[in-house]
Design a protein around this motif. Structure first.
Motif, PDB file in Angstrom:
ATOM      1  N   ILE A  19      -1.760 -50.197 -39.017  1.00  0.00           N
ATOM      2  CA  ILE A  19      -0.471 -49.638 -38.618  1.00  0.00           C
ATOM      3  C   ILE A  19       0.568 -50.189 -39.579  1.00  0.00           C
ATOM      4  CG2 ILE A  19       1.269 -49.465 -36.805  1.00  0.00           C
ATOM      5  CD1 ILE A  19      -0.918 -49.933 -34.760  1.00  0.00           C
ATOM      6  N   ARG A  20       1.340 -49.302 -40.194  1.00  0.00           N
ATOM      7  CA  ARG A  20       2.373 -49.717 -41.149  1.00  0.00           C
ATOM      8  C   ARG A  20       3.684 -49.011 -40.824  1.00  0.00           C
ATOM      9  NH1 ARG A  20      -1.011 -52.947 -42.026  1.00  0.00           N
ATOM     10  NH2 ARG A  20      -2.184 -53.326 -43.951  1.00  0.00           N
ATOM     11  N   ASN A  21       4.786 -49.744 -40.887  1.00  0.00           N
ATOM     12  CA  ASN A  21       6.106 -49.127 -40.786  1.00  0.00           C
ATOM     13  C   ASN A  21       6.526 -48.646 -42.167  1.00  0.00           C
ATOM     14  OD1 ASN A  21       6.468 -49.735 -38.003  1.00  0.00           O
ATOM     15  ND2 ASN A  21       6.938 -51.847 -38.557  1.00  0.00           N
ATOM     16  N   GLY A  22       7.132 -47.468 -42.219  1.00  0.00           N
ATOM     17  CA  GLY A  22       7.534 -46.918 -43.506  1.00  0.00           C
ATOM     18  C   GLY A  22       8.663 -45.924 -43.367  1.00  0.00           C
ATOM     19  N   PHE A  23       8.772 -45.035 -44.351  1.00  0.00           N
ATOM     20  CA  PHE A  23       9.876 -44.080 -44.392  1.00  0.00           C
ATOM     21  C   PHE A  23       9.388 -42.736 -44.925  1.00  0.00           C
ATOM     22  CE2 PHE A  23      11.503 -48.337 -45.052  1.00  0.00           C
ATOM     23  CZ  PHE A  23      12.554 -48.410 -44.151  1.00  0.00           C
ATOM     24  N   VAL A  24      10.055 -41.680 -44.482  1.00  0.00           N
ATOM     25  CA  VAL A  24       9.870 -40.366 -45.080  1.00  0.00           C
ATOM     26  C   VAL A  24      11.142 -40.052 -45.858  1.00  0.00           C
ATOM     27  CG1 VAL A  24      10.617 -39.252 -42.913  1.00  0.00           C
ATOM     28  CG2 VAL A  24       9.465 -37.912 -44.692  1.00  0.00           C
ATOM     29  N   ASP A  70      14.137 -41.181 -43.125  1.00  0.00           N
ATOM     30  CA  ASP A  70      13.967 -41.541 -41.726  1.00  0.00           C
ATOM     31  C   ASP A  70      12.825 -42.547 -41.628  1.00  0.00           C
ATOM     32  OD1 ASP A  70      15.919 -39.987 -40.328  1.00  0.00           O
ATOM     33  OD2 ASP A  70      14.692 -38.199 -40.671  1.00  0.00           O
ATOM     34  N   GLU A  71      12.807 -43.289 -40.534  1.00  0.00           N
ATOM     35  CA  GLU A  71      11.742 -44.254 -40.310  1.00  0.00           C
ATOM     36  C   GLU A  71      10.498 -43.546 -39.783  1.00  0.00           C
ATOM     37  OE1 GLU A  71      13.234 -47.178 -37.658  1.00  0.00           O
ATOM     38  OE2 GLU A  71      14.681 -47.988 -39.092  1.00  0.00           O
ATOM     39  N   ILE A  72       9.328 -44.002 -40.234  1.00  0.00           N
ATOM     40  CA  ILE A  72       8.062 -43.487 -39.732  1.00  0.00           C
ATOM     41  C   ILE A  72       7.132 -44.654 -39.416  1.00  0.00           C
ATOM     42  CG2 ILE A  72       8.180 -41.327 -41.069  1.00  0.00           C
ATOM     43  CD1 ILE A  72       5.940 -42.634 -42.867  1.00  0.00           C
ATOM     44  N   VAL A  73       6.091 -44.355 -38.660  1.00  0.00           N
ATOM     45  CA  VAL A  73       4.977 -45.276 -38.488  1.00  0.00           C
ATOM     46  C   VAL A  73       3.735 -44.592 -39.027  1.00  0.00           C
ATOM     47  CG1 VAL A  73       3.569 -46.603 -36.881  1.00  0.00           C
ATOM     48  CG2 VAL A  73       6.017 -46.368 -36.475  1.00  0.00           C
ATOM     49  N   ILE A 124      10.952 -31.801 -52.158  1.00  0.00           N
ATOM     50  CA  ILE A 124       9.847 -32.765 -52.114  1.00  0.00           C
ATOM     51  C   ILE A 124      10.042 -33.693 -50.930  1.00  0.00           C
ATOM     52  CG2 ILE A 124       8.676 -34.671 -53.294  1.00  0.00           C
ATOM     53  CD1 ILE A 124       8.186 -32.052 -54.685  1.00  0.00           C
ATOM     54  N   LYS A 125       8.984 -33.855 -50.145  1.00  0.00           N
ATOM     55  CA  LYS A 125       8.982 -34.797 -49.026  1.00  0.00           C
ATOM     56  C   LYS A 125       7.902 -35.831 -49.306  1.00  0.00           C
ATOM     57  CE  LYS A 125       9.112 -33.082 -44.929  1.00  0.00           C
ATOM     58  NZ  LYS A 125       8.623 -32.294 -43.776  1.00  0.00           N
ATOM     59  N   SER A 126       8.271 -37.109 -49.310  1.00  0.00           N
ATOM     60  CA  SER A 126       7.319 -38.183 -49.601  1.00  0.00           C
ATOM     61  C   SER A 126       7.363 -39.236 -48.506  1.00  0.00           C
ATOM     62  CB  SER A 126       7.628 -38.832 -50.952  1.00  0.00           C
ATOM     63  OG  SER A 126       7.450 -37.916 -52.009  1.00  0.00           O
ATOM     64  N   PHE A 127       6.186 -39.780 -48.198  1.00  0.00           N
ATOM     65  CA  PHE A 127       6.050 -40.828 -47.198  1.00  0.00           C
ATOM     66  C   PHE A 127       5.731 -42.132 -47.920  1.00  0.00           C
ATOM     67  CE2 PHE A 127       4.946 -36.786 -45.343  1.00  0.00           C
ATOM     68  CZ  PHE A 127       5.605 -36.792 -44.132  1.00  0.00           C
ATOM     69  N   ILE A 128       6.482 -43.180 -47.593  1.00  0.00           N
ATOM     70  CA  ILE A 128       6.393 -44.434 -48.338  1.00  0.00           C
ATOM     71  C   ILE A 128       6.252 -45.606 -47.378  1.00  0.00           C
ATOM     72  CG2 ILE A 128       7.725 -46.025 -49.784  1.00  0.00           C
ATOM     73  CD1 ILE A 128       8.981 -43.642 -51.156  1.00  0.00           C
ATOM     74  N   TYR A 129       5.349 -46.535 -47.716  1.00  0.00           N
ATOM     75  CA  TYR A 129       5.339 -47.795 -46.982  1.00  0.00           C
ATOM     76  C   TYR A 129       4.939 -48.923 -47.934  1.00  0.00           C
ATOM     77  CZ  TYR A 129       0.197 -47.800 -46.602  1.00  0.00           C
ATOM     78  OH  TYR A 129      -1.148 -47.816 -46.871  1.00  0.00           O
ATOM     79  N   SER A 160       2.610 -37.600 -50.862  1.00  0.00           N
ATOM     80  CA  SER A 160       3.391 -36.368 -50.858  1.00  0.00           C
ATOM     81  C   SER A 160       2.450 -35.188 -50.671  1.00  0.00           C
ATOM     82  CB  SER A 160       4.167 -36.209 -52.174  1.00  0.00           C
ATOM     83  OG  SER A 160       4.965 -37.353 -52.437  1.00  0.00           O
ATOM     84  N   PHE A 161       2.945 -34.146 -49.989  1.00  0.00           N
ATOM     85  CA  PHE A 161       2.134 -32.974 -49.685  1.00  0.00           C
ATOM     86  C   PHE A 161       2.886 -31.698 -50.058  1.00  0.00           C
ATOM     87  CE2 PHE A 161       1.560 -36.371 -46.636  1.00  0.00           C
ATOM     88  CZ  PHE A 161       0.205 -36.648 -46.782  1.00  0.00           C
TER      89      PHE A 161
END
Length: 204
Positions: free
Chosen positions: A37-42, A49-52, A141-146, A157-158
């Motif tokens: 489980i990692r906390n990250g951002f989109v 925004d914050e993501i998990v 572009i939408k990217s998820f980062i942690y 990224s998708f």
């Protein structure tokens, strides 16, 4: 992140509008199906925004049903994404859900030797790049980062945006791959991986 062959599935849950109590409830539920489980951002051209981030390790487990139930219980969690890289079997959706599985291109890369301060600086720079590309090339572009525990930033990224003339057959825009190549060159991407994955946006 583990190698592609060992990573079954993962979930990305938007927690920016959820209380800390709800986030902890979600972590307890989804932890039944996963390990990390990692906390990250989109990140998008509009901000972040914050993501998990959850790695799903239970093959064939009803993760989509569990996530759909959570979204119905806590609407502030929406949107929720599930990505499956190992395509041996197609997960089922929860009954009554309008969600759909799509095949989309995924690009992942890493940035090493990072800490929290460097990650914040990287995110600011990355956001500026996304804004510039959206303004100049009209590609969203939408990217998820942690930030991993080893001091490595992971970026996923998708090609999942709907084209202007979308007719429901396939997600993605043709310019996406070329734009991602430019982004990775600009940020000095490492350990690049490209693949086609199953992708869904869990809908209530």
């Amino acid at each position: 992140m583990d190698k592609v062959n060992s990573l079954q599935m993962y979930a990305l849950i938007n927690t920016s509008a959820a209380s800390s109590e709800v986030v902890e409830t979600v972590k307890k539920v989804v932890a039944n199906y996963g390990r990390r489980i990692r906390n990250g951002f989109v990140l998008t051209p509009h901000g972040f925004d914050e993501i998990v981030f959850f790695e799903i390790r239970k093959k064939g487990g009803p993760i989509v049903e569990a996530l759909t139930a959570l979204v119905r219980m806590y609407p502030g969690l929406y949107p929720v994404y599930v990505v499956q890289e190992n395509k041996d079997h197609l997960p089922k959706h929860a009954e009554g859900s309008s969600s759909q599985w799509w095949m989309v291109d995924e690009v992942k890369f890493q940035i090493s030797n990072m800490n929290e301060e460097k990650t914040r600086e990287f995110m600011k720079r990355y956001l500026d790049i996304l804004k510039r590309i959206y303004r100049q090339d009209s590609v969203f572009i939408k990217s998820f980062i942690y930030l991993g525990k080893s001091g490595t930033v992971h970026v996923m990224s998708f090609n999942s945006e709907r084209p202007i003339k979308f007719r429901g057959g396939m997600l993605g825009v043709p310019e996406w791959n070329e734009v991602m190549e430019r982004i990775m060159t600009e940020v000095g991407a490492e350990e690049v991986q490209k693949m086609a994955v199953r992708y869904t946006n869990v809908d209530e």
